[in-house]
Design a protein around this motif. Structure first.
Motif, PDB file in Angstrom:
ATOM      1  N   LEU A   1      27.961  60.915  51.446  1.00 21.53           N
ATOM      2  CA  LEU A   1      28.009  61.690  52.694  1.00 21.53           C
ATOM      3  C   LEU A   1      26.766  61.419  53.546  1.00 21.53           C
ATOM      4  N   TYR A   2      25.591  61.457  52.901  1.00 24.83           N
ATOM      5  CA  TYR A   2      24.342  61.249  53.645  1.00 24.83           C
ATOM      6  C   TYR A   2      24.207  59.806  54.135  1.00 24.83           C
ATOM      7  N   SER A   3      24.920  58.864  53.507  1.00 28.89           N
ATOM      8  CA  SER A   3      24.854  57.489  53.991  1.00 28.89           C
ATOM      9  C   SER A   3      25.535  57.346  55.347  1.00 28.89           C
ATOM     10  N   TYR A   4      26.486  58.245  55.623  1.00 30.13           N
ATOM     11  CA  TYR A   4      27.148  58.262  56.924  1.00 30.13           C
ATOM     12  C   TYR A   4      26.434  59.176  57.909  1.00 30.13           C
ATOM     13  N   PHE A   5      26.002  60.338  57.426  1.00 25.97           N
ATOM     14  CA  PHE A   5      25.425  61.359  58.307  1.00 25.97           C
ATOM     15  C   PHE A   5      24.160  61.918  57.665  1.00 25.97           C
ATOM     16  N   PRO A   6      22.990  61.605  58.230  1.00 26.32           N
ATOM     17  CA  PRO A   6      21.721  62.039  57.628  1.00 26.32           C
ATOM     18  C   PRO A   6      21.538  63.551  57.577  1.00 26.32           C
ATOM     19  N   ASP A   7      22.225  64.282  58.458  1.00 27.56           N
ATOM     20  CA  ASP A   7      22.077  65.736  58.418  1.00 27.56           C
ATOM     21  C   ASP A   7      23.371  66.417  58.850  1.00 27.56           C
ATOM     22  N   LYS A   8      23.425  67.709  58.607  1.00 28.15           N
ATOM     23  CA  LYS A   8      24.646  68.471  58.858  1.00 28.15           C
ATOM     24  C   LYS A   8      24.970  68.535  60.343  1.00 28.15           C
TER      25      LYS A   8
END
Length: 205
Positions: free
Chosen positions: A49-56
């Motif tokens: 998930l974090y590889s696509y989006f660094p934060d919420k």
């Protein structure tokens, strides 16, 4: 696309992340949603998930943008620019109401309003992809109809906006405030047909 979005990255994992985010954000809102819940719903690891989006925040913005564009594609319509207003206006009105009364459309609207201070760009994205798209196509049609002397007005944008607001009468407020859980096709037809009659009484030639 909302400001700050990293942009779409096609692929199965990306789609899974967006779908997981949709499920959790629409259910729990921005504050209530956890990255753990989103990863679990998406069926991916937190690292993926974090590889696509660094934060919420970025994930939330991307999810809203994807859903808005998806709704816009579903609401997209081909208007017969040669047809008379009495035939075209009900079609446009029903398509607009289908967008704003849909479960996803209403949830997106509520989220955009609730997060307006934190994400002011989201409301603009929702409006651009939904109501404004339909309204712009209606304006373009009305200009053609005016050239054929089927309608007359001083301001095509205002006329299109007024028709859209007439179509929302009663039904939109009841839906968004939870007064009425569902709206029937007959109720939409009644409201849209009434909007068409009022509009043509004001602007028809």
């Amino acid at each position: 696309m909302p400001e700050g979005s990293i942009g779409a990255r096609p692929g199965r994992k990306y789609d899974q992340v967006i779908e997981g985010a949709r499920e959790v954000f629409l259910r729990d809102g921005f504050e209530g949603a956890s990255v753990d819940d989103i990863a679990r719903a998406a069926g991916v690891s937190k690292a993926t998930l974090y590889s696509y989006f660094p934060d919420k925040r970025q994930l939330f913005s991307e999810m809203v943008g994807v859903l808005c564009r998806r709704q816009a594609e579903q609401a997209n319509m081909e208007i017969d620019f040669s047809a008379p207003p009495a035939a075209v206006l009900p079609l446009v009105g029903r398509r607009l109401m289908r967008f704003i009364l849909s479960s996803t459309g209403q949830r997106l609207f509520r989220i955009c309003v609730a997060e307006a201070d934190r994400f002011p760009e989201l409301g603009a994205e929702y409006y651009r992809c939904g109501p404004q798209m339909v309204q712009t196509r209606l304006r373009d049609y009305l200009l053609k109809a005016a050239a054929r002397r089927e309608v007359r007005f001083d301001d095509a944008n205002l006329a299109a906006a007024q028709f859209a607001e007439l179509c929302r009468a009663e039904l939109w407020a009841k839906a968004i405030f939870g007064v009425q859980a569902s709206v029937t096709d007959a109720e939409v037809a009644r409201t849209v047909d009434g909007a068409t009659s009022i509009f043509l009484a004001r602007y028809g030639c």
